[in-house]
Design a protein around this motif. Structure first.
Motif, PDB file in Angstrom:
ATOM      1  N   ASP A  39       1.022  -1.135   0.029  1.00 31.55           N
ATOM      2  CA  ASP A  39      -0.242  -0.034   0.061  1.00 31.55           C
ATOM      3  C   ASP A  39       0.817   1.085   0.092  1.00 31.55           C
ATOM      4  OD1 ASP A  39       0.192   1.248   3.019  1.00 31.55           O
ATOM      5  OD2 ASP A  39      -0.111  -1.082   3.113  1.00 31.55           O
ATOM      6  N   GLY A  40       0.232   2.280  -0.494  1.00 32.56           N
ATOM      7  CA  GLY A  40       1.134   3.449  -0.215  1.00 32.56           C
ATOM      8  C   GLY A  40       0.543   4.623  -1.365  1.00 32.56           C
ATOM      9  N   GLN A  41       1.351   5.586  -1.723  1.00 30.12           N
ATOM     10  CA  GLN A  41       1.340   6.832  -2.515  1.00 30.12           C
ATOM     11  C   GLN A  41       2.389   7.143  -3.106  1.00 30.12           C
ATOM     12  OE1 GLN A  41      -0.567   9.484   0.132  1.00 30.12           O
ATOM     13  NE2 GLN A  41       1.498  10.208   0.874  1.00 30.12           N
ATOM     14  N   PHE A  42       2.404   7.867  -4.142  1.00 34.75           N
ATOM     15  CA  PHE A  42       3.730   8.519  -4.660  1.00 34.75           C
ATOM     16  C   PHE A  42       3.329   9.922  -5.497  1.00 34.75           C
ATOM     17  CE2 PHE A  42       2.016   5.617  -7.997  1.00 34.75           C
ATOM     18  CZ  PHE A  42       1.895   6.515  -9.222  1.00 34.75           C
ATOM     19  N   SER A  43       4.084  10.882  -5.597  1.00 35.88           N
ATOM     20  CA  SER A  43       3.709  12.102  -6.199  1.00 35.88           C
ATOM     21  C   SER A  43       5.041  12.417  -7.251  1.00 35.88           C
ATOM     22  CB  SER A  43       3.635  13.116  -5.135  1.00 35.88           C
ATOM     23  OG  SER A  43       4.810  13.391  -4.536  1.00 35.88           O
ATOM     24  N   TYR A  44       4.774  13.470  -8.105  1.00 38.64           N
ATOM     25  CA  TYR A  44       5.657  13.981  -8.994  1.00 38.64           C
ATOM     26  C   TYR A  44       6.245  15.405  -8.635  1.00 38.64           C
ATOM     27  CZ  TYR A  44       7.603  15.752 -13.071  1.00 38.64           C
ATOM     28  OH  TYR A  44       8.634  16.396 -14.127  1.00 38.64           O
ATOM     29  N   LYS A  45       7.306  15.775  -8.352  1.00 37.17           N
ATOM     30  CA  LYS A  45       7.872  17.158  -7.742  1.00 37.17           C
ATOM     31  C   LYS A  45       7.027  17.478  -6.650  1.00 37.17           C
ATOM     32  CE  LYS A  45       9.682  18.601 -12.101  1.00 37.17           C
ATOM     33  NZ  LYS A  45       9.769  19.798 -13.327  1.00 37.17           N
ATOM     34  N   ASP A  46       6.324  18.525  -6.741  1.00 31.37           N
ATOM     35  CA  ASP A  46       5.787  19.185  -5.516  1.00 31.37           C
ATOM     36  C   ASP A  46       4.376  18.838  -5.607  1.00 31.37           C
ATOM     37  OD1 ASP A  46       7.977  20.288  -4.120  1.00 31.37           O
ATOM     38  OD2 ASP A  46       7.847  22.041  -5.355  1.00 31.37           O
ATOM     39  N   ASN A  47       3.996  18.204  -6.445  1.00 34.53           N
ATOM     40  CA  ASN A  47       2.298  17.870  -6.623  1.00 34.53           C
ATOM     41  C   ASN A  47       1.686  17.182  -5.363  1.00 34.53           C
ATOM     42  OD1 ASN A  47       1.927  19.103  -9.063  1.00 34.53           O
ATOM     43  ND2 ASN A  47       2.900  17.515 -10.118  1.00 34.53           N
ATOM     44  N   ALA A  48       0.437  17.099  -5.048  1.00 40.80           N
ATOM     45  CA  ALA A  48      -0.090  16.414  -3.997  1.00 40.80           C
ATOM     46  C   ALA A  48       0.136  14.997  -4.247  1.00 40.80           C
ATOM     47  CB  ALA A  48      -1.625  16.631  -3.891  1.00 40.80           C
ATOM     48  N   PRO A  49       0.291  14.147  -3.414  1.00 44.92           N
ATOM     49  CA  PRO A  49       0.496  12.688  -3.565  1.00 44.92           C
ATOM     50  C   PRO A  49      -0.982  12.016  -3.624  1.00 44.92           C
ATOM     51  CG  PRO A  49       1.013  13.286  -1.103  1.00 44.92           C
ATOM     52  CD  PRO A  49       0.865  14.623  -1.906  1.00 44.92           C
ATOM     53  N   GLN A  50      -0.762  10.894  -4.609  1.00 42.58           N
ATOM     54  CA  GLN A  50      -2.007  10.097  -4.843  1.00 42.58           C
ATOM     55  C   GLN A  50      -1.966   8.704  -4.166  1.00 42.58           C
ATOM     56  OE1 GLN A  50      -5.155  10.950  -6.200  1.00 42.58           O
ATOM     57  NE2 GLN A  50      -5.426   8.811  -5.437  1.00 42.58           N
ATOM     58  N   ASP A 235      12.171  13.011  -3.672  1.00 40.40           N
ATOM     59  CA  ASP A 235      12.931  13.782  -4.598  1.00 40.40           C
ATOM     60  C   ASP A 235      14.015  12.911  -5.260  1.00 40.40           C
ATOM     61  OD1 ASP A 235      13.221  15.822  -6.466  1.00 40.40           O
ATOM     62  OD2 ASP A 235      14.477  17.001  -5.346  1.00 40.40           O
ATOM     63  N   VAL A 236      13.800  11.888  -5.661  1.00 38.66           N
ATOM     64  CA  VAL A 236      14.650  10.919  -6.352  1.00 38.66           C
ATOM     65  C   VAL A 236      14.373  11.123  -7.727  1.00 38.66           C
ATOM     66  CG1 VAL A 236      15.714   8.680  -6.728  1.00 38.66           C
ATOM     67  CG2 VAL A 236      15.298   9.398  -4.703  1.00 38.66           C
ATOM     68  N   ASP A 237      15.208  11.985  -8.524  1.00 35.91           N
ATOM     69  CA  ASP A 237      14.574  12.423  -9.851  1.00 35.91           C
ATOM     70  C   ASP A 237      13.197  12.855 -10.130  1.00 35.91           C
ATOM     71  OD1 ASP A 237      17.141  11.800 -10.947  1.00 35.91           O
ATOM     72  OD2 ASP A 237      16.551   9.844 -11.784  1.00 35.91           O
ATOM     73  N   ASP A 238      12.834  13.765  -9.131  1.00 41.20           N
ATOM     74  CA  ASP A 238      11.598  14.467  -9.114  1.00 41.20           C
ATOM     75  C   ASP A 238      10.589  13.387  -8.555  1.00 41.20           C
ATOM     76  OD1 ASP A 238      12.498  16.760 -10.184  1.00 41.20           O
ATOM     77  OD2 ASP A 238      12.415  16.069 -12.163  1.00 41.20           O
ATOM     78  N   ILE A 239      10.761  12.308  -8.217  1.00 39.56           N
ATOM     79  CA  ILE A 239       9.819  11.053  -7.537  1.00 39.56           C
ATOM     80  C   ILE A 239       9.713  10.992  -6.139  1.00 39.56           C
ATOM     81  CG2 ILE A 239       9.204   8.896  -7.538  1.00 39.56           C
ATOM     82  CD1 ILE A 239       8.433   9.930 -10.133  1.00 39.56           C
ATOM     83  N   ASN A 240       8.627  11.113  -5.582  1.00 29.61           N
ATOM     84  CA  ASN A 240       8.485  11.162  -4.093  1.00 29.61           C
ATOM     85  C   ASN A 240       7.606   9.910  -3.720  1.00 29.61           C
ATOM     86  OD1 ASN A 240       9.678  13.790  -3.549  1.00 29.61           O
ATOM     87  ND2 ASN A 240       8.000  14.475  -4.718  1.00 29.61           N
TER      88      ASN A 240
END
Length: 256
Positions: A39-50, A235-240
């Motif tokens: 389970d979990g979430q991810f986001s791109y740059k400073d966008n809200a995580p999903q 922020d690993v290559d813009d991925i959180n």
């Protein structure tokens, strides 16, 4: 399956061996099957995580370790862990990923490849027939990508965005094993940990091993236990990411 460059340079100056090194070369190879609840979430740059509803998966992990008698030189372990997560989410807010905005009320699907290799350098701090303790450093290398498919404002339905990412995460490493005399059984713990700023990574397993074969030529043991992995990458290559994967595992190990 991705190919990885087996190159890692880590300084071990902060560690000093506190026990005598092995008198003979030892090669350990093994494979584990891991039934993971994800389970979990991810986001791109400073966008809200999903948040995504990730499927339960069975993953494979391979490893090899070389122990030697050379003083001051650390032992080496390489470990490959498959971690490809399939998931979906019904979007209640606009989800932005890699420049595309996925439409509210639609379903987004993802294939998140967090497969990685651990490069571990360690010393045997204590080692006898009953108890062994290893300490060292681990560089966990990610070289994967995240694919999101859904309805976007820019591309319409069934539109996919792919964002690759790669990098090393340095971790502290430890392993301990205690044998139960006259049984062939032992209990063990192995883990790698990091907590810096907004990043937190932990990957540990605890279990029991039973030695099927024990002679001068080869040792063979079967293992079973529980593995847990938390990947809060910042922020690993813009991925959180904020991913949890955990569940039972079973495997076999051969020692030459």
């Amino acid at each position: 399956m991705k190919k990885y460059c087996l190159a890692a340079a880590l300084s071990m100056a902060c560690l000093a061996p506190a026990a005598q090194a092995d008198t003979l070369l030892g090669l350990y190879v093994g494979v584990d099957g891991w039934q993971s609840d994800n389970d979990g979430q991810f986001s791109y740059k400073d966008n809200a995580p999903q948040d995504f509803n990730f499927e339960d998966e069975t993953f494979i992990s391979y490893y090899a370790a070389l122990e030697h008698p050379v003083p001051l030189v650390p032992n080496l372990k390489l470990k490959y862990t498959e971690l490809e997560l399939n998931g979906s989410a019904t979007l209640t807010d606009t989800f932005s990923f890699n420049g595309s905005d996925y439409v509210v009320g639609t379903t987004a699907n993802t294939l998140s490849d967090l497969t990685h290799i651990d490069y571990i350098l360690y010393y045997e701090i204590f080692d006898n027939d009953l108890i062994s303790i290893d300490l060292g450093l681990n560089a966990k290398q990610f070289d994967g990508d995240i694919v999101v498919t859904g309805t976007t404002q820019q591309g319409g339905t069934n539109f996919s965005e792919t964002k690759g990412f790669s990098g090393f995460v340095p971790l502290a490493y430890g392993r301990a094993e205690a044998g139960l005399p006259f049984t062939g059984l032992s209990v063990f713990f192995e883990g790698s940990f990091l907590a810096i700023d907004d990043s937190k990574v932990q990957d540990y397993q605890v279990g029991v091993a039973y030695e099927l074969i024990d002679n001068l030529a080869v040792d063979v043991a079967i293992k079973a236990g529980y593995r847990s992995m938390t990947l809060e990458l910042d922020d690993v290559d813009d991925i959180n990411t904020d991913i949890d994967a955990s569940g039972p595992f079973a495997g076999i190990q051969v020692h030459f």
